[in-house]
Structure formats: structure tokens, C-alpha cells
Design an enzyme around this catalytic site. Sequence first.
Site, PDB file in Angstrom:
ATOM      1  N   HIS A 122      39.433  33.623  42.836  1.00  0.00           N
ATOM      2  CA  HIS A 122      39.652  33.886  41.418  1.00  0.00           C
ATOM      3  C   HIS A 122      41.068  33.444  41.049  1.00  0.00           C
ATOM      4  O   HIS A 122      41.838  32.998  41.895  1.00  0.00           O
ATOM      5  CB  HIS A 122      39.430  35.359  41.089  1.00  0.00           C
ATOM      6  CG  HIS A 122      37.979  35.746  41.060  1.00  0.00           C
ATOM      7  ND1 HIS A 122      37.111  35.296  40.093  1.00  0.00           N
ATOM      8  CD2 HIS A 122      37.254  36.535  41.889  1.00  0.00           C
ATOM      9  CE1 HIS A 122      35.903  35.788  40.309  1.00  0.00           C
ATOM     10  NE2 HIS A 122      35.954  36.532  41.400  1.00  0.00           N
ATOM     11  N   ASP A 152      43.080  30.039  35.600  1.00  0.00           N
ATOM     12  CA  ASP A 152      41.769  29.884  34.987  1.00  0.00           C
ATOM     13  C   ASP A 152      41.808  28.947  33.780  1.00  0.00           C
ATOM     14  O   ASP A 152      41.016  28.009  33.679  1.00  0.00           O
ATOM     15  CB  ASP A 152      41.228  31.243  34.535  1.00  0.00           C
ATOM     16  CG  ASP A 152      40.510  31.990  35.645  1.00  0.00           C
ATOM     17  OD1 ASP A 152      40.389  31.435  36.753  1.00  0.00           O
ATOM     18  OD2 ASP A 152      40.067  33.123  35.409  1.00  0.00           O
TER      19      ASP A 152
END
Length: 382
Positions: A122, A152
Amino acid sequence: MALRGLSVLELAGLAPGPLCGMILADFGARVVRVDRLGARGNINILARGKRSLALDLQRPQGAAVLRRLCARADVVLEPYRHGVMEKLQLGPEILQRENPRLIYARLSGFGQSGRFSKTAGHDINFLALSGVLSKIGGSGENPYAPLNLLADFGGGALICTLGILMALFERTRSGKGQVIDANMVEGTAYLSSFLWHSLQMGLWENPRGQNLLDGGAPFYTTYRTADGGFMAVGALEPQFYKLLINGLGLKSDELPDQMSMSDWPEMKKRFADIFAKKTKAEWCQIFDGTDACVTPVLTFEEVIHHDHNKERGSFIINEEQSVSPRPAPLLSGTPAVPSCKRNPFVGEHTEEILREFGFNQTEINQLTSDKIIEINKPRANL
């Protein structure tokens, strides 16, 4: 709009891919989100301006449907780990053989090669491996990620969008598409180029949180106000620092030199004591309209009501009264015109999309019967 007429297939995934697809949709692309059958949860985040096709890619008939769609599309955006699309017989070699103009954008965490290419991760993991996480955090504290924004969305979604636009531009000369290996580790590292190129300047020679731009300087940090708010201070240049000092009611000739790093800890305490004596609104009255580089730290509730943002129309409201930022940048000739409609239901546009891509009703009925596709048209409110 700038991307009008562009056909994009976005395979549903987590946050980076949806933002990339939403940016393309905001600027005029026709974006189809390919959802899994029965998909629920938060997939509708960042779905503005898209249509939804529910398709089972795990079955050969579903993969065959996607191949037909890709034969007519300009861009396919896939968010999986290395090897997933190849296993489904949907890799770039197959899809670009059938459509040489197809731009195949691969947005992953670690990239399409390397020992971590098939490993889960992540934002915080990608940020860590890029080296950037080691630079973020307060003095004496553990490193911390700035939400999940940097890897991200910065190193992932925005860099992938840039890659797609460059590939589209190159296609105008060669007539051919190409594969884009966009990954969040390298994208984030690339965003940090300034850090790397400024190493020899001494900007980062002290421990984390004790340097000029990471919260170590008293004139480049945030301070709590009397009402529990915060003010952001960025008075780097001497002329701006002088205005900061004046606004705080201090005298420059009674203070240490601005760049005396040994005095920074004490100056931060002194500035903090002063900021704590007035409310955020009071400090805004003192510094607004000056070049002291002092601004309020606005909450999400406050930001839409700030005069500057209202004057520019920086935030928009959709038909469900949800607020979000207006697309950026603002183009003078072909600005983005974001959709104000609600986000699509999963499978809401399955039938109309397949028709547009050349499927006849018999084929659609068969795909429905075989549970390869899902059609979820909204029910009318009677």
C-alpha cells in the site's frame, strides 16, 4: 474538452487507478469502468464522469468480451500486480496485436519487474521503498506518511496520467500505442527529484525534522492558535521573514540571525508562544494581504468558504450536494467540464456500452444468461 473522443477502459481497482480515470473523464474522455460482478463497497469513490460495465474477467467468455472492447479503445488502464493480466490472456502482447494503436497503461505498486513485482503493498510501503518516507516526520519521531496522497495519487495516479498523455501524443506521430509501466515506488521517487538534486546543498544534512524545509526552521512550520486552529508559516526569503517578524510584534535587531540554526529551537518556542495568544481569525487579519507567507490551515469545512477559493470557483458541488475540488489545471480554451451527476451503479451501463462496441442483443442476452455480465439499471422512483 481536451480529451474529447478518447475511449478509455479502466479496470476497477483501488484509489490510484480511479483517480487516473477520473482525471481523464474530467477532461473529456469517455471512461468505462470495468467492474467485477456483484462488486460493492467503496468502489464508487473517484467515479465521476464514468460509466460502469460489470464483467467477469475470470471466465474465458468475459476475457473475450474485454478483448473486443480493447480492439476499439484508445487506452486500457489496469491496476493489477505483474502477471495477473497475462494469466487472463489479456496481456499487452495479445491486446496490442489486435489493436496496435492501443495504449496499455499498467499502474502498480512496485512495477512490472523486480523481486517485489508480485508482492502486495500500500501507499506507505511504496513510499518507504522510494526513500521518501525516511525524510518525512518530526524531530525524534518515527517517519510518517502524509495520508495516502504521495505514493497512491502523486507517484501513482498523476504519473500514470502523464504517461498516458505522452503516449497519446507520441501516437500522433507513429500511429502506434505502447505499454506504460507506471508504479508508485518509482513515481514517488521521481517526484522527490528535488531532494536528490539538493543533497549537495546541505538542505538535508541534519536529522529528520531539523532542516530548513521539514519543520526544523521556525519560519517554515505550523503553529497552534488560541482557538485550537493552526497557521502555516513559510517565510523563507529575508524580505518575507521581516514581514513575519513585524506581524508577530517582534524587532529584527533583537533576534538572532534568521539562518542561525542553533537558535531555531528556541525561536520556534518563542513564535509558538506568540501565535498561541491570538485566534486563527485574528492572525488572518494581521497577515492577509501581506507577503509574510502566513496562511490559515483550513479544514475541509472551511476551505470551500474561503474568499480566494470562492472567487476562483475552486470547489464544485454535484447533484447530490457533495463538494469536491474543481479539476486542475484550468485550461483557457478547453477547460475540464466535470460531471455533476451521481456516480454510476455497478453494471448500470453494461448494456449500452456493449451496444456501442458492436455487440448485438442476442449476444448480450447470452452473456447475461451465462452470468458473464451484470445489468443493474436504476429503478425509477414512483
